[in-house]
Motif scaffolding. Structure first.
Motif, mmCIF file in Angstrom:
data_model
loop_
_atom_site.group_PDB
_atom_site.id
_atom_site.type_symbol
_atom_site.label_atom_id
_atom_site.label_comp_id
_atom_site.label_asym_id
_atom_site.label_seq_id
_atom_site.Cartn_x
_atom_site.Cartn_y
_atom_site.Cartn_z
ATOM 1 N N SER A 8 0.208 27.528 47.543
ATOM 2 C CA SER A 8 -0.117 29.120 48.975
ATOM 3 C C SER A 8 1.732 28.645 48.889
ATOM 4 C CB SER A 8 -0.212 27.781 49.793
ATOM 5 O OG SER A 8 -1.733 27.335 50.247
ATOM 6 N N ALA A 9 2.019 30.119 49.660
ATOM 7 C CA ALA A 9 3.019 30.130 49.826
ATOM 8 C C ALA A 9 3.071 31.732 51.091
ATOM 9 C CB ALA A 9 3.732 31.173 48.618
ATOM 10 N N SER A 10 4.346 31.941 51.450
ATOM 11 C CA SER A 10 4.680 32.465 52.980
ATOM 12 C C SER A 10 4.260 33.978 51.875
ATOM 13 C CB SER A 10 5.827 31.903 53.739
ATOM 14 O OG SER A 10 7.143 32.723 52.699
ATOM 15 N N VAL A 11 3.371 34.933 52.236
ATOM 16 C CA VAL A 11 2.709 35.927 51.686
ATOM 17 C C VAL A 11 3.895 37.575 52.416
ATOM 18 C CG1 VAL A 11 1.207 37.508 51.457
ATOM 19 C CG2 VAL A 11 0.907 34.604 51.878
ATOM 20 N N LEU A 12 4.752 37.652 51.043
ATOM 21 C CA LEU A 12 5.691 39.253 51.161
ATOM 22 C C LEU A 12 5.372 39.605 50.341
ATOM 23 C CD1 LEU A 12 9.289 37.117 51.862
ATOM 24 C CD2 LEU A 12 7.752 38.375 53.932
ATOM 25 N N THR A 13 5.523 41.224 50.542
ATOM 26 C CA THR A 13 4.487 42.281 49.574
ATOM 27 C C THR A 13 6.169 41.942 48.534
ATOM 28 O OG1 THR A 13 3.950 43.492 51.078
ATOM 29 C CG2 THR A 13 4.691 43.882 48.617
ATOM 30 N N ALA A 14 5.626 41.829 47.431
ATOM 31 C CA ALA A 14 6.369 41.739 45.677
ATOM 32 C C ALA A 14 6.764 43.393 46.224
ATOM 33 C CB ALA A 14 5.612 41.743 44.839
ATOM 34 N N ILE A 15 8.565 43.552 45.873
ATOM 35 C CA ILE A 15 9.007 44.506 45.580
ATOM 36 C C ILE A 15 9.920 44.936 44.479
ATOM 37 C CG2 ILE A 15 11.296 45.349 46.539
ATOM 38 C CD1 ILE A 15 11.021 44.257 48.938
ATOM 39 N N PHE A 16 9.332 45.995 44.042
ATOM 40 C CA PHE A 16 9.802 46.216 42.263
ATOM 41 C C PHE A 16 10.286 47.554 42.320
ATOM 42 C CE2 PHE A 16 9.270 41.925 40.874
ATOM 43 C CZ PHE A 16 8.196 41.383 40.799
ATOM 44 N N LEU A 17 10.641 47.555 41.360
ATOM 45 C CA LEU A 17 11.310 49.205 40.583
ATOM 46 C C LEU A 17 10.124 50.374 40.137
ATOM 47 C CD1 LEU A 17 14.765 48.797 38.572
ATOM 48 C CD2 LEU A 17 13.768 49.086 40.983
ATOM 49 N N GLY A 18 9.770 50.934 40.682
ATOM 50 C CA GLY A 18 8.495 52.351 40.157
ATOM 51 C C GLY A 18 8.870 52.794 40.403
ATOM 52 N N GLY A 19 7.409 53.820 39.883
ATOM 53 C CA GLY A 19 7.558 55.339 39.168
ATOM 54 C C GLY A 19 6.972 56.098 39.227
ATOM 55 N N CYS A 20 5.782 56.561 39.007
ATOM 56 C CA CYS A 20 5.065 57.619 38.119
ATOM 57 C C CYS A 20 4.527 56.489 37.299
ATOM 58 C CB CYS A 20 5.311 58.638 37.492
ATOM 59 S SG CYS A 20 5.141 60.161 38.710
ATOM 60 N N ASP A 21 5.475 55.328 36.351
ATOM 61 C CA ASP A 21 4.622 54.290 35.585
ATOM 62 C C ASP A 21 4.670 53.003 36.450
ATOM 63 O OD1 ASP A 21 4.161 52.323 33.803
ATOM 64 O OD2 ASP A 21 5.653 53.724 32.094
ATOM 65 N N ASN A 22 4.390 52.862 36.889
ATOM 66 C CA ASN A 22 4.370 51.313 37.457
ATOM 67 C C ASN A 22 4.938 49.572 36.942
ATOM 68 O OD1 ASN A 22 4.144 52.273 40.204
ATOM 69 N ND2 ASN A 22 1.749 52.288 40.091
ATOM 70 N N THR A 23 5.128 50.257 35.504
ATOM 71 C CA THR A 23 5.366 49.170 35.280
ATOM 72 C C THR A 23 7.076 48.161 34.649
ATOM 73 O OG1 THR A 23 3.862 49.547 33.036
ATOM 74 C CG2 THR A 23 6.237 48.203 32.289
ATOM 75 N N ALA A 24 6.699 47.069 34.915
ATOM 76 C CA ALA A 24 8.037 46.725 35.417
ATOM 77 C C ALA A 24 9.223 47.427 34.749
ATOM 78 C CB ALA A 24 8.297 45.200 35.437
ATOM 79 N N LYS A 25 10.652 47.571 35.703
ATOM 80 C CA LYS A 25 12.079 48.137 34.980
ATOM 81 C C LYS A 25 12.896 46.974 35.191
ATOM 82 C CE LYS A 25 10.111 52.733 35.098
ATOM 83 N NZ LYS A 25 8.535 52.553 35.370
ATOM 84 N N ILE A 26 13.919 46.910 34.082
ATOM 85 C CA ILE A 26 14.799 46.592 34.395
ATOM 86 C C ILE A 26 16.223 47.652 34.457
ATOM 87 C CG2 ILE A 26 14.477 44.291 34.018
ATOM 88 C CD1 ILE A 26 16.024 44.690 30.805
ATOM 89 N N PRO A 27 17.524 47.072 34.884
ATOM 90 C CA PRO A 27 18.404 48.050 35.583
ATOM 91 C C PRO A 27 19.113 48.125 33.548
ATOM 92 C CG PRO A 27 19.145 46.772 36.296
ATOM 93 C CD PRO A 27 17.303 46.135 36.169
ATOM 94 N N GLU A 28 18.750 49.044 33.021
ATOM 95 C CA GLU A 28 19.278 48.806 31.002
ATOM 96 C C GLU A 28 21.054 48.968 31.740
ATOM 97 O OE1 GLU A 28 17.817 48.303 28.157
ATOM 98 O OE2 GLU A 28 15.736 48.505 30.021
ATOM 99 N N SER A 29 21.697 49.059 32.622
ATOM 100 C CA SER A 29 23.101 49.745 32.322
ATOM 101 C C SER A 29 23.474 48.111 32.351
ATOM 102 C CB SER A 29 23.983 49.958 33.707
ATOM 103 O OG SER A 29 23.211 49.229 34.504
ATOM 104 N N VAL A 327 0.172 44.491 39.779
ATOM 105 C CA VAL A 327 0.657 44.250 38.804
ATOM 106 C C VAL A 327 1.675 44.731 38.552
ATOM 107 C CG1 VAL A 327 -1.082 43.872 36.420
ATOM 108 C CG2 VAL A 327 -1.756 42.804 39.014
ATOM 109 N N ASP A 328 1.323 45.671 37.786
ATOM 110 C CA ASP A 328 2.040 46.371 36.373
ATOM 111 C C ASP A 328 3.786 46.490 37.117
ATOM 112 O OD1 ASP A 328 0.025 47.954 36.082
ATOM 113 O OD2 ASP A 328 0.661 49.473 36.011
ATOM 114 N N GLY A 329 4.284 45.899 38.239
ATOM 115 C CA GLY A 329 5.190 46.046 38.721
ATOM 116 C C GLY A 329 6.099 44.509 37.621
ATOM 117 N N VAL A 330 5.056 43.693 37.368
ATOM 118 C CA VAL A 330 5.586 41.721 37.364
ATOM 119 C C VAL A 330 5.189 42.221 35.748
ATOM 120 C CG1 VAL A 330 5.580 41.173 39.583
ATOM 121 C CG2 VAL A 330 2.816 41.008 38.073
#
Length: 340
Positions: A8-29, A327-330
């Motif tokens: 159990s956890a206090s529920v917050l909406t996960a925040i991830f970078l997204g776009g047309c493709d919601n697959t998780a992304k990392i800042p390449e720089s 899901v795609d964001g994680v």
């Protein structure tokens, strides 16, 4: 064996970078181009499940150092490892894909970069004599620790057999107490994982396994989940860790070296090697080539995406969290795609 808990956890909406493709992304720089043994250790939490105890082989063989990595594995009870990761005390943690979603629902940016295994028989439904399949459970009482991974297994089995939840009665019980609960006259079946399952089979004469995770390959994946910020800054190191994992799986699966690997793993958890071998057999380890397939997006259980979509629905419907996770964001497939 582990308690794979849907905590159990206090529920917050996960925040991830997204776009047309919601697959998780990392800042390449921010990503490094080279790993180094002089850097602060990469800390990884692991616990008592064969797919994660397997890391012990690489630790004892010195393969991380050989790869130029400074990695520190920290041993935890499973739920404690999740708490430590959520509190930013670890750079990565070994968790099921379903529990990764629970972590994400609480706001922690944990990204699945590798599937270590899927459960292939260690999660089971056991029934008393006279009950031969899931359909026979209609009108019966089934004990399970609600909200945990084997509640998910049971729910899936009932769906497949077209048995409505209203046609069975669930009895909530702590997993470690399920053998005693199963022995009571009112309970006809239990959903449980090993080694508690073996205890239950011994406690009730004539009982047998009528369904297991072997019947649903890919329902339950186990993963290496990495802090998103750490991944961004250490991409090349995580690629090397994936390469070490591939070497580890091949060592465990090679008949010439399997006994040595099993002995190392059994020693880590304090069990006899022959006894521990059966738990490894119930865990389908995934090497790099298998990961390339698992991280290919589809709605089937052959893909970590499809499996995670399924558990996301289960978590939401059973109140584990109140807002579905992206899901795609994680899930971050890039590393296994790039590693040779």
């Amino acid at each position: 064996m582990i308690k794979k808990t849907l905590i159990s956890a206090s529920v917050l909406t996960a925040i991830f970078l997204g776009g047309c493709d919601n697959t998780a992304k990392i800042p390449e720089s921010k990503a490094k181009t080279e790993g180094t043994t002089n850097a602060k250790p990469i800390t990884i939490g692991y616990s008592d499940w064969p797919g994660w105890v397997a890391w012990q082989v690489a630790i004892e063989k010195g393969w991380f150092k050989e790869a130029g990595l400074n990695v520190e594995f920290k041993w935890f009870d499973y739920s404690a490892s999740i708490n430590a990761f959520s509190a930013n005390q670890l750079d990565a943690v070994s968790v099921s894909n379903g529990d990764n979603l629970v972590i994400a629902s609480g706001g922690t940016k944990g990204i699945m970069i590798l599937a270590t295994d899927y459960s292939a028989g260690n999660d089971v439904i056991i029934a008393k004599n006279g009950i031969n399949n899931i359909a026979d459970l209609k009108g019966k009482k089934i004990a399970v620790e609600k909200g945990l991974v084997d509640h998910h297994l049971l729910n899936t089995a009932l769906d497949d057999a077209k048995v409505a939840n209203s046609e069975v009665t669930l009895v909530n019980a702590v997993t470690n107490e399920l053998p005693q609960v199963f022995a009571s006259p009112d309970v006809s079946a239990i959903a449980v994982w090993q080694p508690v399952a073996n205890q239950a089979l011994k406690a009730v004469a004539g009982s047998k396994i009528i369904y297991s995770s072997k019947d649903k390959p890919g329902l339950i994946y186990d993963t290496l989940t990495v802090n998103m910020t750490h991944l961004a800054a250490n991409k090349e190191d995580w690629k090397k860790i994936i390469q070490v994992w591939d070497k580890t799986v091949k060592y465990i699966n090679d008949p010439a070296t399997r006994d040595d690997a099993v002995a190392i793993m059994a020693k880590r958890v304090g069990l006899d090697a022959d006894q521990y071998a059966q738990f490894i057999d119930g865990t389908h380890l995934l090497d790099l080539q298998a990961n390339k397939k698992v991280f290919t997006k589809s709605n089937s259980f052959d893909s970590i995406y499809g499996s995670s979509y399924h558990v996301n629905e289960f978590n939401f419907k059973n109140g584990v969290y109140t807002t579905k996770v992206d899901v795609d964001g994680v899930i971050f497939p890039t590393l296994v795609e790039e590693v040779k």
